[in-house]
Design a protein around this motif. Structure first.
Motif, mmCIF file in Angstrom:
data_model
loop_
_atom_site.group_PDB
_atom_site.id
_atom_site.type_symbol
_atom_site.label_atom_id
_atom_site.label_comp_id
_atom_site.label_asym_id
_atom_site.label_seq_id
_atom_site.Cartn_x
_atom_site.Cartn_y
_atom_site.Cartn_z
ATOM 1 N N LEU A 5 0.842 -1.229 -0.111
ATOM 2 C CA LEU A 5 -0.076 -0.013 -0.016
ATOM 3 C C LEU A 5 0.906 1.308 -0.029
ATOM 4 C CD1 LEU A 5 -2.646 -0.963 2.865
ATOM 5 C CD2 LEU A 5 -3.233 -1.009 0.274
ATOM 6 N N PRO A 6 0.470 2.141 -0.929
ATOM 7 C CA PRO A 6 1.485 3.558 -0.952
ATOM 8 C C PRO A 6 1.171 4.426 0.488
ATOM 9 C CG PRO A 6 -0.641 3.683 -2.384
ATOM 10 C CD PRO A 6 -0.515 2.255 -1.901
ATOM 11 N N ASN B 244 2.121 9.271 6.727
ATOM 12 C CA ASN B 244 1.812 10.471 7.641
ATOM 13 C C ASN B 244 0.396 10.317 8.221
ATOM 14 O OD1 ASN B 244 -0.271 11.080 5.475
ATOM 15 N ND2 ASN B 244 1.449 11.714 4.266
ATOM 16 N N LEU B 245 -0.070 11.270 9.338
ATOM 17 C CA LEU B 245 -1.356 11.022 9.894
ATOM 18 C C LEU B 245 -2.365 10.843 8.998
ATOM 19 C CD1 LEU B 245 -0.968 13.294 12.916
ATOM 20 C CD2 LEU B 245 -0.910 11.077 12.962
ATOM 21 N N GLN B 246 -2.508 11.461 7.660
ATOM 22 C CA GLN B 246 -3.495 11.472 6.788
ATOM 23 C C GLN B 246 -3.823 10.068 6.113
ATOM 24 O OE1 GLN B 246 -1.117 14.027 7.063
ATOM 25 N NE2 GLN B 246 -2.408 15.518 7.866
ATOM 26 N N SER B 247 -2.659 9.258 6.375
ATOM 27 C CA SER B 247 -2.793 7.899 5.530
ATOM 28 C C SER B 247 -3.546 7.096 6.392
ATOM 29 C CB SER B 247 -1.427 7.467 5.133
ATOM 30 O OG SER B 247 -0.576 8.680 4.505
ATOM 31 N N TYR B 248 -3.769 7.153 7.690
ATOM 32 C CA TYR B 248 -4.216 6.248 8.404
ATOM 33 C C TYR B 248 -5.697 5.562 8.095
ATOM 34 C CZ TYR B 248 -0.394 5.716 11.504
ATOM 35 O OH TYR B 248 1.201 5.430 12.151
ATOM 36 N N PRO B 249 -6.438 6.537 7.609
ATOM 37 C CA PRO B 249 -8.083 6.237 7.328
ATOM 38 C C PRO B 249 -8.073 5.189 6.204
ATOM 39 C CG PRO B 249 -7.894 8.605 7.904
ATOM 40 C CD PRO B 249 -6.681 8.060 7.907
ATOM 41 N N GLU B 250 -6.851 5.488 5.214
ATOM 42 C CA GLU B 250 -6.881 4.603 3.942
ATOM 43 C C GLU B 250 -6.428 3.250 4.421
ATOM 44 O OE1 GLU B 250 -7.473 5.035 0.664
ATOM 45 O OE2 GLU B 250 -8.457 6.848 1.545
ATOM 46 N N ILE B 251 -5.314 3.287 5.412
ATOM 47 C CA ILE B 251 -4.768 1.719 5.579
ATOM 48 C C ILE B 251 -5.743 1.222 6.732
ATOM 49 C CG2 ILE B 251 -3.117 0.708 7.358
ATOM 50 C CD1 ILE B 251 -1.402 3.303 6.590
ATOM 51 N N LEU B 252 -6.685 1.822 7.428
ATOM 52 C CA LEU B 252 -7.884 1.213 8.047
ATOM 53 C C LEU B 252 -8.859 0.573 7.070
ATOM 54 C CD1 LEU B 252 -8.363 4.097 10.921
ATOM 55 C CD2 LEU B 252 -7.211 1.657 11.140
ATOM 56 N N LYS B 253 -8.975 1.242 5.970
ATOM 57 C CA LYS B 253 -10.050 0.619 5.020
ATOM 58 C C LYS B 253 -9.355 -0.692 4.734
ATOM 59 C CE LYS B 253 -12.092 4.431 3.146
ATOM 60 N NZ LYS B 253 -12.257 5.306 1.566
ATOM 61 N N ALA B 254 -7.967 -0.654 4.280
ATOM 62 C CA ALA B 254 -7.604 -1.827 3.801
ATOM 63 C C ALA B 254 -7.611 -3.034 5.091
ATOM 64 C CB ALA B 254 -6.269 -1.544 3.475
ATOM 65 N N VAL B 255 -7.291 -2.751 5.997
ATOM 66 C CA VAL B 255 -7.089 -3.697 7.139
ATOM 67 C C VAL B 255 -8.603 -4.251 7.517
ATOM 68 C CG1 VAL B 255 -6.733 -4.277 9.665
ATOM 69 C CG2 VAL B 255 -5.388 -2.740 8.048
ATOM 70 N N ASP B 256 -9.615 -3.496 7.061
ATOM 71 C CA ASP B 256 -11.146 -3.809 7.333
ATOM 72 C C ASP B 256 -11.579 -4.672 6.293
ATOM 73 O OD1 ASP B 256 -12.137 -3.188 9.649
ATOM 74 O OD2 ASP B 256 -12.656 -1.073 9.239
ATOM 75 N N ASN B 257 -11.110 -4.932 5.326
ATOM 76 C CA ASN B 257 -11.210 -5.692 4.128
ATOM 77 C C ASN B 257 -11.737 -7.081 4.744
ATOM 78 O OD1 ASN B 257 -11.327 -7.567 1.807
ATOM 79 N ND2 ASN B 257 -9.758 -6.145 0.836
ATOM 80 N N PRO B 258 -13.053 -7.631 4.406
ATOM 81 C CA PRO B 258 -13.567 -9.110 4.747
ATOM 82 C C PRO B 258 -12.750 -10.171 4.619
ATOM 83 C CG PRO B 258 -15.228 -7.889 3.445
ATOM 84 C CD PRO B 258 -13.991 -6.890 3.499
ATOM 85 N N ALA B 259 -11.932 -10.040 3.524
ATOM 86 C CA ALA B 259 -10.879 -11.253 3.098
ATOM 87 C C ALA B 259 -9.922 -11.484 4.475
ATOM 88 C CB ALA B 259 -10.073 -10.867 1.946
#
Lengths: 226, 305
Positions: free
Chosen positions: B84-85, B134-149
């Motif tokens: 993830l970028p 950076n702090l702004q990137s956490y929501p994007e990472i959280l989305k990826a971690v939340d992936n049902p897979a």
């Protein structure tokens, strides 16, 4: 040498400093311009060094029509006319030598030539032993002699002296006038602006009398009559 | 001719600087004060930046895997997330490390130690600790971690609490940076005005000399140049003085700062050493440019003789 042809100069549109003045001064002349305060005599000096421009008429100095002189040519004109003022106008933070040398430095004269000429001119005004003094350490007469040395350094064809003795006592006044006469003897045209009656009457040269911006009398060997 | 005039203008400048030494010193002193305030601003900015970075570095997301999930699978997920970028780095913590940490954390809790002894094997799984760029990137990472897979693999996620902290931190750092920018601009404008007026006053005291120079036949550039050089000399001297003063000051401040910023790896002297060219080079160029234009503007007024 100097030609003023029907020159008029007004200040703030109302005050007439010069009103259609015509004056011709030949090379080598010694001319005193006299008159009361506000008669316009200093305005003539300011016009001749292009500190002011005439509203109408023509001004020719040494064959150069300076009536509509360009700004960039003004320094060149001023290097060709020697001017002495009542308040000396010396640079306070420069020594006697440096004050005189400055007039050459602004013209781009090499240092070796400056070292050669300045002592010669200081000798003429009898200040060769005070070259390192600052103006504040000189008497009024000495200051004026420095100003004359500076005015002479370019060997000008014309020397304008605007009330050169105005701030001096009788002895210094005589010395300065004698110096101006000596300079005139060497061939320099001298224009002396003054309201000192004794001087004008003593030197017995051409006298131009002004009143309210007009020349009211021009005598070859004149007297101060106002 | 040009070189002669150029050389003379520099000579006149040094002469005038020396012969008007009190005025010159007053000018240098005021420029020093302006530069000192700029340097304090640089110090405050550097401290706030490093404090923000230190706080940001402490924020992370811990993803706890079920004990049954094998190391190879965790490594596979790690590799996917590292792609993830927004991700800066991911630290893998094995079940054994987690158990040792847990034991160490609760070494004074007898009941927990007892329970652990009774258990057969390691009840903890592996953990991935994710840090964002950076702090702004956490929501994007959280989305990826939340992936049902990944739902069947993950036991617990620590990021729910983080969401609030991250949002607050984002708001605070944003405000701090905006505030610092506004204060910097105000300081810069005040400093420019102070320096501009100092140069103007210095030239005002020379107005008679300027008119005399004109009457003697000096052209505008020969009159201007020494004043410009003189103001530049004052600026350069002020920069050198500040350079000589600031380092001892930094050494005095550093111990107090270290106490204040406990746990933050920040050294003012090192920061200035590392950025010396930018900090002092920038100030030197800035002061030269300001003094140049101030002199140009201030003299122009007196050249109309």
């Amino acid at each position: 040498m100097i030609h003023l042809i029907n020159v008029t100069k007004k200040f703030q549109r109302e005050t007439v400093a010069l009103d259609g003045v015509s004056l011709h001064i030949e090379p080598g002349e010694f001319v005193s311009i006299v008159g009361q305060s506000g008669s316009g005599k200093t305005t003539i000096v300011r016009l001749l060094i292009s500190e002011l421009k005439p509203d109408s008429g023509r001004i020719i100095v040494g064959g150069w029509d300076i009536t509509k002189i360009k700004r960039r040519h003004v320094p060149i004109l001023r290097r060709q006319i020697g001017v002495v003022f009542q308040d000396f106008k010396l640079l306070p933070k420069k020594t006697v030598f440096e004050n005189v040398a400055f007039a050459l430095q602004v013209a781009g004269t090499p240092r070796s030539r400056i070292k050669n000429i300045v002592p010669q001119v200081l000798k003429i005004v009898d200040l060769e032993d005070k070259t390192d003094r600052y103006p504040q350490n000189l008497s009024g007469g000495e200051k004026q002699r420095v100003a004359i040395a500076r005015a002479l350094i370019h060997r000008p064809k014309v020397l304008l002296a605007d009330e050169p003795t105005g701030n001096l006592d009788a002895i210094n006044t005589k010395d300065i006038i004698d110096l101006l006469l000596k300079i005139n003897e060497f061939g320099t045209t001298v224009v002396l602006v003054t309201h000192n009656k004794e001087i004008v009457n003593a030197i017995k040269r051409r006298v131009v009398t002004m009143e309210k911006g007009k020349i009211i009398q021009d005598q070859k060997v004149g007297k101060y009559f106002i | 001719m040009f070189l002669l005039t150029f050389g003379r203008s520099i000579l006149f400048a040094f002469q005038s600087f020396w012969r008007n030494i009190w005025l010159s010193l007053a000018t240098v002193f005021i420029i020093c004060l302006a530069l000192l305030s700029i340097n304090f601003l640089i110090i405050i900015n550097a401290i706030s930046d490093s404090a923000i970075v230190a706080v940001q570095n402490r924020v992370d997301i811990s993803v706890y895997f079920k004990p049954a999930v094998r190391e190879a699978k965790v490594e596979e997920v790690k590799n996917q997330w590292e792609g993830l970028p927004q991700v800066k780095n991911i630290i893998y913590k094995s079940p054994e490390e987690n158990l040792n940490d847990f034991k160490a954390r609760h070494q004074n809790d007898a009941s927990i130690q007892e329970t652990l002894k009774e258990l057969e094997g390691n009840p903890l799984g592996a953990t991935l600790v994710i840090q964002a760029k950076n702090l702004q990137s956490y929501p994007e990472i959280l989305k990826a971690v939340d992936n049902p897979a990944y739902a069947d693999l993950i036991e617990e996620k620590s990021y729910d609490d983080h969401q609030l902290i991250i949002n607050r931190l984002n708001a605070i750092t944003g405000s701090v940076k905006k505030g610092a920018l506004i204060i910097s601009l105000i300081f810069a404008i005040i400093s420019i005005l102070i320096v501009f007026n100092t140069v103007r006053i210095a030239i005002f005291t020379h107005q008679n000399e300027i008119s005399i120079m004109k009457l003697v036949g000096a052209n505008n550039w020969l009159i201007r140049a020494p004043f410009i050089w003189e103001s530049i000399i004052a600026g350069v001297i002020a920069c050198v003085v500040i350079l000589a003063v600031i380092y001892p000051l930094l050494s005095i401040i550093q111990p107090y700062l270290a106490k204040f910023l406990q746990g933050v790896d920040f050294n003012l002297v090192s920061y200035f050493n590392h950025n010396i060219i930018w900090i002092f080079g920038g100030q030197l160029i800035g002061i030269i440019v300001i003094n140049f234009f101030s002199s140009m503007l201030a003299i122009g007024k007196y050249l109309k003789v």
